[in-house]
Scaffold this active site. Structure first.
Site, mmCIF file in Angstrom:
data_model
loop_
_atom_site.group_PDB
_atom_site.id
_atom_site.type_symbol
_atom_site.label_atom_id
_atom_site.label_comp_id
_atom_site.label_asym_id
_atom_site.label_seq_id
_atom_site.Cartn_x
_atom_site.Cartn_y
_atom_site.Cartn_z
ATOM 1 N N CYS A 30 -7.347 -2.611 -7.721
ATOM 2 C CA CYS A 30 -8.513 -2.598 -8.605
ATOM 3 C C CYS A 30 -8.059 -2.198 -10.018
ATOM 4 O O CYS A 30 -6.899 -1.803 -10.219
ATOM 5 C CB CYS A 30 -9.545 -1.621 -8.056
ATOM 6 S SG CYS A 30 -9.142 0.105 -8.416
ATOM 7 N N HIS A 32 -5.155 7.483 -2.524
ATOM 8 C CA HIS A 32 -6.095 6.445 -2.089
ATOM 9 C C HIS A 32 -7.186 6.234 -3.130
ATOM 10 O O HIS A 32 -7.588 7.162 -3.829
ATOM 11 C CB HIS A 32 -6.721 6.820 -0.746
ATOM 12 C CG HIS A 32 -5.767 6.648 0.385
ATOM 13 N ND1 HIS A 32 -5.808 7.434 1.504
ATOM 14 C CD2 HIS A 32 -4.738 5.788 0.555
ATOM 15 C CE1 HIS A 32 -4.833 7.047 2.325
ATOM 16 N NE2 HIS A 32 -4.175 6.061 1.767
ATOM 17 N N CYS A 33 -7.654 5.008 -3.183
ATOM 18 C CA CYS A 33 -8.699 4.618 -4.129
ATOM 19 C C CYS A 33 -10.061 4.719 -3.441
ATOM 20 O O CYS A 33 -10.214 4.295 -2.296
ATOM 21 C CB CYS A 33 -8.449 3.178 -4.571
ATOM 22 S SG CYS A 33 -9.705 2.526 -5.664
ATOM 23 N N HIS A 49 0.834 -1.209 0.000
ATOM 24 C CA HIS A 49 0.000 0.000 0.000
ATOM 25 C C HIS A 49 0.864 1.253 0.000
ATOM 26 O O HIS A 49 0.681 2.157 -0.812
ATOM 27 C CB HIS A 49 -0.934 -0.017 1.221
ATOM 28 C CG HIS A 49 -1.727 1.247 1.399
ATOM 29 N ND1 HIS A 49 -3.065 1.335 1.102
ATOM 30 C CD2 HIS A 49 -1.365 2.484 1.823
ATOM 31 C CE1 HIS A 49 -3.492 2.566 1.335
ATOM 32 N NE2 HIS A 49 -2.467 3.285 1.776
ATOM 33 N N GLU A 50 1.799 1.314 0.937
ATOM 34 C CA GLU A 50 2.602 2.533 1.064
ATOM 35 C C GLU A 50 3.500 2.729 -0.141
ATOM 36 O O GLU A 50 3.788 3.858 -0.536
ATOM 37 C CB GLU A 50 3.424 2.498 2.354
ATOM 38 C CG GLU A 50 2.601 2.344 3.621
ATOM 39 C CD GLU A 50 1.426 3.293 3.716
ATOM 40 O OE1 GLU A 50 1.444 4.360 3.060
ATOM 41 O OE2 GLU A 50 0.459 2.984 4.434
ATOM 42 N N HIS A 82 1.922 4.605 -2.929
ATOM 43 C CA HIS A 82 2.016 6.069 -2.780
ATOM 44 C C HIS A 82 3.327 6.582 -3.367
ATOM 45 O O HIS A 82 3.389 7.689 -3.909
ATOM 46 C CB HIS A 82 1.941 6.469 -1.300
ATOM 47 C CG HIS A 82 0.579 6.293 -0.686
ATOM 48 N ND1 HIS A 82 -0.588 6.574 -1.352
ATOM 49 C CD2 HIS A 82 0.215 5.900 0.566
ATOM 50 C CE1 HIS A 82 -1.618 6.342 -0.541
ATOM 51 N NE2 HIS A 82 -1.165 5.928 0.609
ATOM 52 N N CYS A 136 -6.455 1.399 -10.243
ATOM 53 C CA CYS A 136 -5.125 1.557 -9.642
ATOM 54 C C CYS A 136 -4.084 0.700 -10.356
ATOM 55 O O CYS A 136 -2.932 1.116 -10.510
ATOM 56 C CB CYS A 136 -5.198 1.243 -8.156
ATOM 57 S SG CYS A 136 -6.280 2.399 -7.286
ATOM 58 N N CYS A 161 -9.948 -2.223 -2.657
ATOM 59 C CA CYS A 161 -8.658 -2.133 -3.351
ATOM 60 C C CYS A 161 -7.544 -1.963 -2.329
ATOM 61 O O CYS A 161 -7.737 -1.342 -1.275
ATOM 62 C CB CYS A 161 -8.731 -0.926 -4.290
ATOM 63 S SG CYS A 161 -7.193 -0.483 -5.106
HETATM 64 ZN ZN LIG Z 1 -2.252 5.305 2.258
HETATM 65 ZN ZN LIG Z 2 -8.080 1.044 -6.599
#
Ligand SMILES: [Zn+2]
Ligand SMILES: [Zn+2]
Length: 318
Positions: free
Chosen positions: A272, A247-248, A237-238, A241, A275, A253
């Site tokens: 998703c 963010h989605c 996740h990070e 970025h 993204c 996602c």
């Molecule tokens: Zn985040």
């Molecule tokens: Zn997404």
């Protein structure tokens, strides 16, 4: 709301963030909003079109509950076309390695295996990922304190970010510090899971809170798998970025924001279509190779749901 440029991002907030009053209520996107966010696929290669076409493998975003991220942070989302028109970091031929820098000890009983994190990140981002030699915690640099609630040591993430800026290898796309110490960003905060400086291409992530024993809870038999899953999730996740993905808000996602561990646990490991299309646009990987490598990882670690999900994507690509 995502505004550009956001140079310093705090990841997973203490209750100060949770109590923030929303300026407007979040409206879950409609099917038309999701289609607009994805944009036209007609100029994409046929395989990518098949992999990016939303189907039952991509659940629309659920309506956020009272304690959820989007209730306290009603973000507006970013379309694929919007991503293409804003500036973002991108790997080059001379800066294309993701570095992991362990800070302090990684005890075997409560830590994710670093080699597993490396292999996962390499599959996820389709870039070379290297682990640097661990650096001991320097108590003078990282301003330790004892947290009032947990009575455990915490390090100041801001001090670590400043240190990491001095450690960036010449061929680094980004440098990600990882630690089993708990973190806090400033004296007013209870904790953070991590912090990053996108401009400086460095981040620090703590895996301290992923072991149920951190909170005095009983460990299940498969707690080591839980620690690895949570750690892989936050790392992926990070790192999205770091590639400029906000963010989605369109689908369930990996890039969804989360306010706490419970919400993060609901978040899928997968990106998703919106993204994934952004990450592909940035890195230009072969999406089939990426899913093949992820499937190998999921099967090897018995992440059965993710293995099945990824196998379905590979079947669609044929
Ligand atoms: Zn985040
Ligand atoms: Zn997404």
């Amino acid at each position: 709301m995502w505004r550009r440029p956001i140079l310093q991002r705090l990841i997973a907030f203490s209750w100060f963030g949770i109590l923030a009053v929303a300026a407007f209520a979040f409206e879950p996107p409609s099917a038309a909003d999701r289609a607009k966010a994805l944009g036209s696929l007609e100029n994409e290669p046929a395989v990518l079109q098949r992999l990016l076409t939303p189907d039952e493998d991509f659940a629309p975003l659920r309506t956020p509950g009272p304690g959820d991220w989007l209730t306290s942070h009603p973000e507006r989302g970013q379309t694929f076309d919007g991503y293409c028109t804003v500036g973002f970091n991108r790997p080059t031929t001379s800066r294309n390695v993701i570095y992991l820098l362990p800070l302090g000890e990684f005890p075997a009983d409560n830590s994710p295996p670093l080699e597993d994190l490396r292999v996962y990140a390499e599959a996820y981002f389709q870039l070379s990922v290297k682990i640097l030699a661990a650096i001991p915690i320097d108590e003078d640099k990282f301003t330790p304190r004892i947290n009032d609630y947990t009575q455990k040591r915490q390090l100041c993430s801001m001090g670590i970010i400043n240190f990491l800026k001095t450690q960036l290898p010449a061929d680094a796309y980004c440098l990600l510090g990882v630690t089993m110490d708990d973190l806090y960003p400033s004296p007013l905060w209870n904790y953070v899971f991590g912090q990053a400086s996108l401009k400086s291409r460095v981040g620090i992530y703590s895996f301290a809170r992923y072991d149920p024993a951190f909170f005095g809870d009983k460990r299940s038999n498969d707690y080591r798998q839980l620690i690895l899953q949570r750690s892989c999730k936050v790392l992926a996740h990070e790192t999205t970025h770091m590639f400029g993905l906000p963010h989605c808000i369109y689908f369930e996602c990996l890039a969804n924001g989360s306010n706490n561990l419970e919400e993060a646990d609901i978040c899928p490991h997968q990106l998703c279509p919106v993204c994934l299309r952004k990450l592909h646009f940035n890195v230009q990987f072969n999406p089939v190779t990426r899913y093949e490598e992820l499937a190998r990882f999921y099967h090897a670690h018995d992440w059965d749901d993710d293995a099945r999900w990824t196998d379905r994507q590979l079947a669609k690509a044929k």
